[in-house]
Structure formats: structure tokens, C-alpha cells
Design an enzyme around this catalytic site. Structure first.
Site, PDB file in Angstrom:
ATOM      1  N   CYS A 116       0.818  -1.225   0.000  1.00  0.00           N
ATOM      2  CA  CYS A 116       0.000   0.000   0.000  1.00  0.00           C
ATOM      3  C   CYS A 116       0.846   1.267   0.000  1.00  0.00           C
ATOM      4  O   CYS A 116       0.358   2.348  -0.334  1.00  0.00           O
ATOM      5  CB  CYS A 116      -0.961   0.004   1.178  1.00  0.00           C
ATOM      6  SG  CYS A 116      -2.094  -1.377   1.115  1.00  0.00           S
ATOM      7  N   HIS A 253      -3.320   7.343   1.928  1.00  0.00           N
ATOM      8  CA  HIS A 253      -3.736   6.029   1.443  1.00  0.00           C
ATOM      9  C   HIS A 253      -5.148   5.757   1.962  1.00  0.00           C
ATOM     10  O   HIS A 253      -5.467   6.035   3.116  1.00  0.00           O
ATOM     11  CB  HIS A 253      -2.760   4.969   1.956  1.00  0.00           C
ATOM     12  CG  HIS A 253      -3.224   3.572   1.712  1.00  0.00           C
ATOM     13  ND1 HIS A 253      -3.631   3.148   0.468  1.00  0.00           N
ATOM     14  CD2 HIS A 253      -3.363   2.517   2.543  1.00  0.00           C
ATOM     15  CE1 HIS A 253      -3.997   1.886   0.552  1.00  0.00           C
ATOM     16  NE2 HIS A 253      -3.845   1.476   1.796  1.00  0.00           N
ATOM     17  N   ASN A 283     -10.045  -0.116  -0.401  1.00  0.00           N
ATOM     18  CA  ASN A 283      -8.579  -0.062  -0.382  1.00  0.00           C
ATOM     19  C   ASN A 283      -8.033  -0.670  -1.677  1.00  0.00           C
ATOM     20  O   ASN A 283      -8.141  -1.877  -1.885  1.00  0.00           O
ATOM     21  CB  ASN A 283      -8.074  -0.827   0.847  1.00  0.00           C
ATOM     22  CG  ASN A 283      -6.564  -0.785   1.000  1.00  0.00           C
ATOM     23  OD1 ASN A 283      -5.849  -0.404   0.078  1.00  0.00           O
ATOM     24  ND2 ASN A 283      -6.086  -1.186   2.162  1.00  0.00           N
TER      25      ASN A 283
HETATM   26  O1  UT7 Z   1      -3.832  -1.093   3.380  1.00  0.00           O
HETATM   27  C1  UT7 Z   1      -3.045  -1.593   4.396  1.00  0.00           C
HETATM   28  C2  UT7 Z   1      -3.469  -1.042   5.623  1.00  0.00           C
HETATM   29  N1  UT7 Z   1      -4.593  -1.770   6.158  1.00  0.00           N
HETATM   30  C3  UT7 Z   1      -5.307  -1.149   7.037  1.00  0.00           C
HETATM   31  O2  UT7 Z   1      -5.079   0.012   7.271  1.00  0.00           O
HETATM   32  C4  UT7 Z   1      -6.357  -1.909   7.800  1.00  0.00           C
HETATM   33  C5  UT7 Z   1      -6.266  -1.492   9.233  1.00  0.00           C
HETATM   34  N2  UT7 Z   1      -7.277  -2.090  10.071  1.00  0.00           N
HETATM   35  C6  UT7 Z   1      -8.574  -1.757   9.992  1.00  0.00           C
HETATM   36  O3  UT7 Z   1      -8.953  -0.963   9.153  1.00  0.00           O
HETATM   37  C7  UT7 Z   1      -9.522  -2.345  10.999  1.00  0.00           C
HETATM   38  O4  UT7 Z   1      -8.779  -2.993  12.003  1.00  0.00           O
HETATM   39  C8  UT7 Z   1     -10.550  -3.313  10.389  1.00  0.00           C
HETATM   40  C9  UT7 Z   1     -11.532  -2.552   9.534  1.00  0.00           C
HETATM   41  C10 UT7 Z   1      -9.826  -4.353   9.553  1.00  0.00           C
HETATM   42  C11 UT7 Z   1     -11.345  -4.016  11.496  1.00  0.00           C
HETATM   43  O5  UT7 Z   1     -11.940  -3.053  12.340  1.00  0.00           O
HETATM   44  P1  UT7 Z   1     -11.815  -3.223  13.928  1.00  0.00           P
HETATM   45  O6  UT7 Z   1     -12.603  -2.159  14.524  1.00  0.00           O
HETATM   46  O7  UT7 Z   1     -10.345  -3.279  14.246  1.00  0.00           O
HETATM   47  O8  UT7 Z   1     -12.529  -4.613  14.170  1.00  0.00           O
HETATM   48  P2  UT7 Z   1     -11.936  -5.952  14.765  1.00  0.00           P
HETATM   49  O9  UT7 Z   1     -10.970  -6.592  13.830  1.00  0.00           O
HETATM   50  O10 UT7 Z   1     -11.476  -5.678  16.152  1.00  0.00           O
HETATM   51  O11 UT7 Z   1     -13.238  -6.851  14.818  1.00  0.00           O
HETATM   52  C12 UT7 Z   1     -14.365  -6.490  15.599  1.00  0.00           C
HETATM   53  C13 UT7 Z   1     -15.432  -7.563  15.431  1.00  0.00           C
HETATM   54  C14 UT7 Z   1     -14.910  -8.975  15.588  1.00  0.00           C
HETATM   55  O12 UT7 Z   1     -15.881  -9.731  16.279  1.00  0.00           O
HETATM   56  P3  UT7 Z   1     -15.700 -10.052  17.856  1.00  0.00           P
HETATM   57  O13 UT7 Z   1     -14.405 -10.787  17.951  1.00  0.00           O
HETATM   58  O14 UT7 Z   1     -15.644  -8.710  18.515  1.00  0.00           O
HETATM   59  O15 UT7 Z   1     -16.899 -10.862  18.147  1.00  0.00           O
HETATM   60  C15 UT7 Z   1     -14.824  -9.476  14.166  1.00  0.00           C
HETATM   61  O16 UT7 Z   1     -14.994 -10.892  14.075  1.00  0.00           O
HETATM   62  O17 UT7 Z   1     -15.990  -7.484  14.121  1.00  0.00           O
HETATM   63  C16 UT7 Z   1     -15.982  -8.784  13.523  1.00  0.00           C
HETATM   64  N3  UT7 Z   1     -15.828  -8.636  12.078  1.00  0.00           N
HETATM   65  C17 UT7 Z   1     -16.859  -8.434  11.236  1.00  0.00           C
HETATM   66  N4  UT7 Z   1     -18.168  -8.364  11.451  1.00  0.00           N
HETATM   67  C18 UT7 Z   1     -18.959  -8.145  10.401  1.00  0.00           C
HETATM   68  C19 UT7 Z   1     -14.683  -8.607  11.345  1.00  0.00           C
HETATM   69  N5  UT7 Z   1     -14.962  -8.416  10.055  1.00  0.00           N
HETATM   70  C20 UT7 Z   1     -16.309  -8.316   9.962  1.00  0.00           C
HETATM   71  C21 UT7 Z   1     -17.170  -8.091   8.884  1.00  0.00           C
HETATM   72  N6  UT7 Z   1     -18.499  -8.016   9.161  1.00  0.00           N
HETATM   73  N7  UT7 Z   1     -16.748  -7.924   7.625  1.00  0.00           N
END
Ligand code: UT7
Length: 326
Positions: A116, A253, A283
Site C-alpha cells: 500500500c 492512502h 482499499n
Molecule cells: O492497506 C493496508 C493497511 N490496512 C489497514 O489500514 C487496515 C487497518 N485495520 C482496519 O482498518 C480495521 O482494524 C478493520 C476494519 C480491519 C477491522 O476493524 P476493527 O474495529 O479493528 O474490528 P476488529 O478486527 O477488532 O473486529 C471487531 C469484530 C470482531 O468480532 P468479535 O471478535 O468482537 O466478536 C470481528 O470478528 O468485528 C468482527 N468482524 C466483522 N463483522 C462483520 C470482522 N470483520 C467483519 C465483517 N463483518 N466484515
């Protein structure tokens, strides 16, 4: 200040695949929802390449538009640099496929792999080649088909990415050596391989002999992203003795609206000067910054003489910023 050769943007182009996939459509495929995706990321939709539509096809379309807007023919280009993590083939470089399809003649052509952060790495590399006289006119392209390396069963990653390409034509011009020059004025690049395992593809020619799928520890990436982007933006602007809050446009980005907002807030850049396209494109990795630049330019917001700060981070981790006057 003594005169200095600058790399000036003379044209910008973009290409998004025709097919748009909404969050609702994805929620029929994996256990997710439009509201989760919007709230956590700001993404509403993404473009997905058609079968047989290659990274080089998107790159060529974006490059043609950039060349036309620069008033240049392909034969006038002597450097083709493609930032991509989704090349057409393991080798040769996708840049050579672009070169063949465009008909640039015997230009220097290479791919650059910094995920990225690929576009800020590519711009900085092209600028160095132009400054030392190895090339005069470069096509710097960010092009990706991330849909091909996603695990479409993994809701934590498949909802986040899209396909597309953006391109700039940059040309060597003599500047005065001051901050008022057009062109690339400052840059800072970094990487820290200790984070290799937080965002990677679980395959490759030397490890598995397969292409593999993207794997990400989203929380870890998020945590590092904000701090690294803020530090990199400050370092780059500091080279010119200005604060990030003084730029006309911040073009980060486009991975997550929450990351972008947190970074802009810490840098004291007001919302109306932040270019945001993550809602429409998701992204697109190395393509996200040139796609965002093209949007801001074609909407009439980004104008000649504007000071632009572009910052990105991704797998590696690799990150960096470029400061340029449009
Ligand atoms: O381009 C390279 C750079 N990449 C990035 O910048 C990505 C950086 N990270 C992020 O943008 C975020 O961490 C995410 C968008 C990937 C995730 O957001 P988050 O607020 O960090 O969520 P999380 O990973 O902590 O997940 C929260 C909950 C989890 O459930 P539990 O464990 O709390 O029950 C996940 O299983 O959300 C769940 N979850 C989803 N639910 C519905 C994860 N993906 C999904 C989904 N739909 N697509």
C-alpha cells in the site's frame, strides 16, 4: 537556494473496473452487513476487475488518460514505473506489459513492490531517477487487482479491498530550489520488517509455489498506521520547514476512514482539505493515492500550484510520504 531539477506532474489519469460491488452484495456472500462495513471502515462499495481484465490493462488505461492530459505521446516516455503487489505474472515486470501495450519504445521499465506504500515509494524512486538525469519523462502508475488475492470466505479482509489504477506523468524541469517550485519537494520512506507477519500473502513463487491469499491482523495494522503516518507526514513537511496543517491537500492512502480521520486530526489538517475516496473505491493498495489525486483533480478541487501531502502505509510494514506542488 540553488537551482534544482524538479519532477513536475503534467498529467493524471485513472481507471476503475466497470463492475461495482456494494456492501449489500457482499453480505450475501459472507456473514457481514452494510452497517458494519460502513461504521468500521467508511467503505460503501468497491470496483472489481472482470475475468481476464489484468493489472496491466487497468494500468494502460490510466496511463493513456494521463498521457493525453499531459499532451504527450507514449514514445516520449523514458521510464515506466508500476507500483503493484498484484502483477500480471511473477515475471517479467508488469511495467514491460504496459510498455508493450502502450508502445513506449525502449524506455526503462520496472515494477516496485511496497504494497500500500507502493505509490509513495514509486514517486520517490522516479523523482530520484529524473533528478540525476537517468530519465526525463516518467509514467508512474499504481495498479492493482487485489480481488485476485483475497480469500472470499474471510469476512475480516474480503470486504476491505478493491481493484483499480491511477497514473501520473512526471517530467524533469529546472526549478529555483525553493518551496515555491512545482514538483516533488520532499519525501520520507521507511519500513520495519519486524511486522512482516501482520499483513502478508500466504503464498509466493519461492515459498509455496502458489499465489496465496491476503492475511491481516487488522487491529495491529490500525494501531501502527496512525502513529507511522503522523510521524512520516511531520518528517516530510519538516524538510521544508512547514507544518502538515499548512498543506492545501492531504491525500492519504485510502484504507479506512477512521485511520484517515485520526491522522488528519493529529496533524491539524481540517476535514475539507482531506481527499477521501475510500467510500467509493475501498482499499486499492498502490492505486489508492493516484486514484484519489485523479478524483480531486477532475472534480476541480486540486489545482496547479497547490501543495499536496500524500502518505501511505501497508504490508512490511512499509510507509512514507511525499510532498509536492501540483
Ligand atoms: O492497506 C493496508 C493497511 N490496512 C489497514 O489500514 C487496515 C487497518 N485495520 C482496519 O482498518 C480495521 O482494524 C478493520 C476494519 C480491519 C477491522 O476493524 P476493527 O474495529 O479493528 O474490528 P476488529 O478486527 O477488532 O473486529 C471487531 C469484530 C470482531 O468480532 P468479535 O471478535 O468482537 O466478536 C470481528 O470478528 O468485528 C468482527 N468482524 C466483522 N463483522 C462483520 C470482522 N470483520 C467483519 C465483517 N463483518 N466484515
Amino acid at each position: 537556494m540553488s537551482p534544482r531539477r524538479r519532477s513536475v506532474v503534467t498529467g493524471v489519469g485513472a481507471r476503475l473496473p466497470e463492475r461495482v460491488v456494494t456492501n449489500d452484495e457482499l453480505s450475501e456472500r459472507v456473514d457481514t452487513s452494510d452497517s458494519w462495513i460502513r461504521e468500521r471502515t467508511g467503505i460503501r462499495q468497491r470496483h472489481i476487475a472482470a475475468e481476464g481484465e489484468l493489472t496491466s490493462d487497468l494500468a494502460v488505461a490510466a496511463a493513456r488518460q494521463a498521457l493525453e492530459r499531459a499532451g504527450r505521446r507514449p514514445g516520449e516516455i523514458d521510464l515506466v514505473l508500476v507500483a503493484t503487489s498484484t502483477p500480471d505474472n511473477t515475471f517479467p515486470a508488469t511495467a514491460t506489459a504496459v510498455q508493450r501495450k502502450l508502445g513506449t519504445g525502449p524506455a526503462m521499465a520496472l515494477d516496485l513492490q511496497a504494497v500500500c506504500a507502493g505509490y509513495v515509494y514509486a514517486l520517490t524512486t522516479a523523482e530520484a531517477l529524473l533528478r540525476c538525469g537517468r530519465a526525463r519523462r516518467a509514467l508512474v502508475i499504481g495498479a492493482e487487482t487485489f480481488s485476485r488475492i483475497l480469500d472470499w470466505e474471510d469476512r475480516a479482509t474480503c470486504v476491505l479491498f478493491g481493484d483499480g489504477a491511477g497514473a501520473l506523468v512526471i517530467e524533469a524541469e529546472e526549478g529555483t530550489g525553493t518551496v515555491l517550485d512545482r514538483g516533488i519537494l520532499a519525501a520520507a520512506l521507511s519500513a520495519d520488517g519486524r511486522h512482516y507477519g501482520h499483513l502478508y500473502v500466504d503464498g509466493g513463487p519461492s515459498s509455496t509455489g502458489t499465489v496465496g491469499h491476503l492475511r491481516m491482523n487488522g487491529r495491529e495494522v490500525f494501531r501502527h498506521a496512525v502513529a507511522a503516518l503522523v510521524a512520516s507526514a511531520r518528517e516530510t513537511c519538516g524538510e521544508l520547514g512547514i507544518a502538515p496543517g499548512e498543506v492545501d491537500w492531504f491525500v492519504p492512502h485510502q484504507a479506512n476512514r477512521r485511520i484517515i480521520e485520526a491522522v488528519a486530526k493529529r496533524l491539524e489538517i481540517p476535514e475539507e482539505r482531506v481527499v477521501m475516496t475510500v467510500d467509493r473505491h475501498a482499499n486499492t493498495s498502490a492505486a489508492s493515492i493516484p486514484l484519489a489525486l485523479e478524483c480531486a483533480w477532475s472534480e476541480g478541487r486540486l489545482r496547479r500550484g497547490d501543495l499536496v501531502l500524500a502518505s501511505a502505509i501497508g504490508g512490511g510494514f512499509a510507509w512514507g510520504s511525499v510532498l509536492l506542488r501540483w
